[in-house]
Design an enzyme around this catalytic site. Structure first.
Site, PDB file in Angstrom:
ATOM      1  N   GLN A   1       0.819  -1.204   0.000  1.00  0.00           N
ATOM      2  CA  GLN A   1       0.000   0.000   0.000  1.00  0.00           C
ATOM      3  C   GLN A   1       0.859   1.264   0.000  1.00  0.00           C
ATOM      4  O   GLN A   1       0.502   2.265  -0.608  1.00  0.00           O
ATOM      5  CB  GLN A   1      -0.921   0.008   1.228  1.00  0.00           C
ATOM      6  CG  GLN A   1      -1.978  -1.085   1.211  1.00  0.00           C
ATOM      7  CD  GLN A   1      -2.799  -1.075   2.478  1.00  0.00           C
ATOM      8  OE1 GLN A   1      -2.894  -0.057   3.147  1.00  0.00           O
ATOM      9  NE2 GLN A   1      -3.389  -2.218   2.811  1.00  0.00           N
ATOM     10  N   CYS A   2       1.982   1.241   0.702  1.00  0.00           N
ATOM     11  CA  CYS A   2       2.860   2.412   0.770  1.00  0.00           C
ATOM     12  C   CYS A   2       3.772   2.458  -0.455  1.00  0.00           C
ATOM     13  O   CYS A   2       4.056   1.423  -1.078  1.00  0.00           O
ATOM     14  CB  CYS A   2       3.708   2.371   2.040  1.00  0.00           C
ATOM     15  SG  CYS A   2       2.731   2.448   3.563  1.00  0.00           S
TER      16      CYS A   2
END
Length: 694
Positions: A549-550
């Site tokens: 996600q990052c």
């Protein structure tokens, strides 16, 4: 025994705007050219305070390049013709042959006296020169004035007491001089002839009482040689000059060169000089001084060789030395920042890239979609290029993990839940440079594959985004996810905007410009970020772990990609076709030539892909795809026709974009072709019956 005349020297009085004008002229026009150019000085009769004596004013508009744009001088001020040589280095200033420079200026005056051209430009008798060096980085100006004065040999001496006119005589003289000045060129006003003529002027009203037994007549210097003083008694003849001196009986500097003219052209060894110090406003006060002067007899009034020249100005401590002014002490900090921001850019035009169009870059309004790592670095690079309008769009807030990777934020921005990224980024740019026009908007860009739950809010975000895109020239796609770039890609191309895109991997990056709808004849249109996709964008964040996600990248990747993206934009802006500029076709082992050859910054590629794992970079040219989910004609036409209706349907109907663009049909055909493939056995792989192939 009569003493030689003593003269009050000129003192320079420079307005601060002149330094700014000189700064701008050097930076924008003269550059490495340090040849002399014209400058205009002004002087006038002053009040009686000695400290105001002989002030030569250099106004903000004093720099002149020709007669067509020379600033006009007020009627009460006299012109002094000057030149300024603004050298390139302090060493050039120190090493300049100053005596030779002064002799050259003196010879110009001397030659004009000899050939009579001085009659057209008497203001040359008050000429001056300036040798200067402008340190454009530190805003320090080193300068030295010289007021070339030709020495009279033998010297002129006083031959009687100073005389003064009566109030009535002065009033009449001021009236006549004022009328005469209206009728002549501004360069003639500082020097003139005067005579007393008995009786009333023919043009005077006969019914007006005559207060004086004579009237004044004024003439230009050239009139001396056409009989201006014929039949006039010697005691009623005067040569006159506007005297800026405030000393009781010491004339000002302009008289020095005038005396050479009086001897060589007028062939006089004795004369009366009016040191004209009166003004129209106080014409009844009789401030002018009349000096009777003479020189020792000489066998030949002709001067065969140029007289000795002096004139370098002394500093306030009485020494022959240059002076320096620190302009930074007087400038408004914001204005100082304005000048400094553009300094390095304008220096590029001096030698390296003279064709560089900085104004085009400066005036490009940039919209940054994303105020994170890429947005921070892109904005700083845009400011480095002088871009003044930068707008951020981001829906996030500053978190504690951001400041070390995103240079627009600091620890305090993370407190109390974090400040809105877009707004804080805009504030940070203004803290760096107050002259930037930066603003931030906290809005969520509608994303394909993310159905909305609040139609009103989503529509408002869409309308706000549409307005921002229409107001800007270049759109930067700097978001974290692929699907968030889809709608701005559609909107940017539909609006005919420049769309710039950067995306990061762990140790790789892609930097590109989206192709325009139009392309040069014979060129295939360039593609966009989505042209290589075989499926429409979808929710890429679903079911991902934290490391997915990052944005997990090597820390140096974002600065590299951001810098390349801004450099690509500036190169695009310098191309004569702008956003329609073609991209070179990469060929292995061959470096493409500039197109056009005089492009200030070189190539304008389509895509740049880099890999920090191997420290390699390649340039790619990608064609547009007629089934692209973002830039194909079907998508653009649907968006232009239906606007929000199209966007709403794309967000809510999972397969709408794929069906509309043709990607779904491409997939179906591919599946049909795969189903009809006849897989034949390879005889080389069939055994001889003794066992099975595992």
């Amino acid at each position: 025994m009569a003493k030689p005349l003593q003269f009050a020297p000129f003192i320079s009085e420079i307005e601060l705007p002149f330094y700014s004008a000189l700064f701008a002229s050097k930076l924008d026009h003269d550059k490495l050219d340090d040849s002399a150019r014209s400058v205009l000085g002004l002087y006038e009769p002053r009040s009686e305070e000695p400290e105001s004596s002989c002030r030569l004013q250099i106004l903000g508009n004093a720099l002149t390049s020709g007669k067509t744009n020379e600033p006009s001088s007020p009627l009460a001020t006299m012109r002094a013709e000057g030149i300024i040589r603004n050298v390139n280095t302090l060493e050039d200033f120190k090493n300049t042959d100053k005596p030779a420079m002064l002799r050259t200026a003196g010879r110009q005056v001397w030659d004009a006296i000899k050939d009579g051209s001085i009659y057209s430009v008497p203001s040359l008798l008050s000429s001056f020169i300036i040798l200067s060096y402008a340190d454009l980085k530190k805003y320090k100006f080193t300068y030295w004035f010289a007021f070339p004065a030709l020495h009279s040999d033998p010297v002129w001496k006083r031959s009687g007491p100073a005389e003064r006119l009566t109030s009535q005589e002065t009033t009449a003289l001021v009236d006549r001089v004022g009328t005469w000045r209206y009728s002549v060129d501004a360069r003639e006003r500082g020097f003139f002839l005067a005579k007393k003529v008995p009786g009333r002027r023919e043009t005077d009203d006969p019914d007006t009482p005559q207060e004086l037994p004579f009237h004044w007549e004024i003439g230009s210097l050239r009139d001396f040689e056409t009989g201006f003083f014929d039949q006039v008694p010697e005691e009623d003849r005067y040569v006159a000059f506007t005297d800026p001196s405030t000393y009781p009986e010491a004339p000002g500097w302009p008289l020095r060169n005038f005396l050479i003219l009086i001897r060589h052209r007028f062939r006089l060894t004795k004369t009366k000089v009016i040191c004209y110090r009166d003004t129209w406003a106080k014409r009844h006060e009789a401030k002018s001084v009349i000096l009777t002067i003479e020189m020792d007899p000489v066998e030949n009034l002709d001067i065969t060789e140029m007289p000795k020249v002096t004139g370098w100005a002394r500093s306030s401590n009485g020494k022959l030395q240059a002076q320096q002014v620190n302009l930074g002490e007087y400038m408004d900090p914001a204005r100082l920042a304005d000048s400094s921001v553009d300094l390095n850019l304008k220096l590029m035009k001096w030698r390296i890239a003279p064709n560089l169009n900085l104004e085009t870059i400066k005036n490009t309004k940039c919209l940054l979609l994303g105020a994170g790592t890429l947005g921070s670095y892109v904005s700083r690079n845009l400011m480095g290029w002088g871009v003044r309008k930068i707008t951020f769009v981001d829906y996030g807030r500053v978190s504690f993990s951001n400041p070390v990777r995103q240079p627009l934020f600091n620890f305090n921005d993370c407190l109390e839940g974090g400040k809105p990224k877009a707004l804080r980024a805009a504030e940070a740019l203004k803290e760096i440079y107050p002259g930037v026009d930066s603003e931030g908007h906290a809005l969520s860009v509608p994303m394909l594959g993310h159905p909305f739950t609040d139609e009103t809010k989503t529509k408002e975000d869409y309308q706000k985004l549409e307005k921002l895109i229409n107001e800007h020239d270049a759109i930067f796609l700097l978001m974290d996810s692929r699907e968030s770039r889809w709608l701005p890609t559609v909107m940017g191309k539909a609006a005919g905007k420049i769309v710039m895109n950067a995306a990061l991997g762990f140790d790789s990056y892609v930097v590109m410009r989206h192709g325009a709808e139009t392309s040069p004849e014979g060129q295939t249109p360039l593609g966009c970020y989505f042209c290589n996709d075989v499926v429409a964008p979808a929710d890429s964040q679903k079911d991902q772990t934290l490391d997915q996600q990052c944005t997990v990248t090597r820390p140096g990747v974002a600065p590299i990609a951001s810098a390349l993206l801004v450099e690509l934009l500036t190169s695009l802006l310098q191309h004569p076709l702008g956003k329609d500029a073609p991209a070179p076709q990469p060929t292995s082992g061959v470096i493409p030539e500039r197109d056009p050859p005089d492009h200030a910054l070189g190539l304008v590629p389509h895509q740049i892909r880099g890999y920090t794992s191997t420290f390699q970079q390649i340039v790619i040219r990608g064609q547009s795809y007629d089934c692209c989910s973002a830039c194909s004609p079907k998508i653009l036409n649907a968006y232009r026709h239906d606007g929000w209706g199209f966007v709403k349907r794309a967000l809510q109907e999972k397969e709408y974009v794929a069906e509309l663009s043709g990607l779904a049909e491409v997939q179906r055909r591919a599946e049909e072709m795969a189903a009809h493939v006849d897989w034949e056995e390879d005889d080389d792989l069939v055994d001889d019956g003794e066992g099975e192939l595992i």
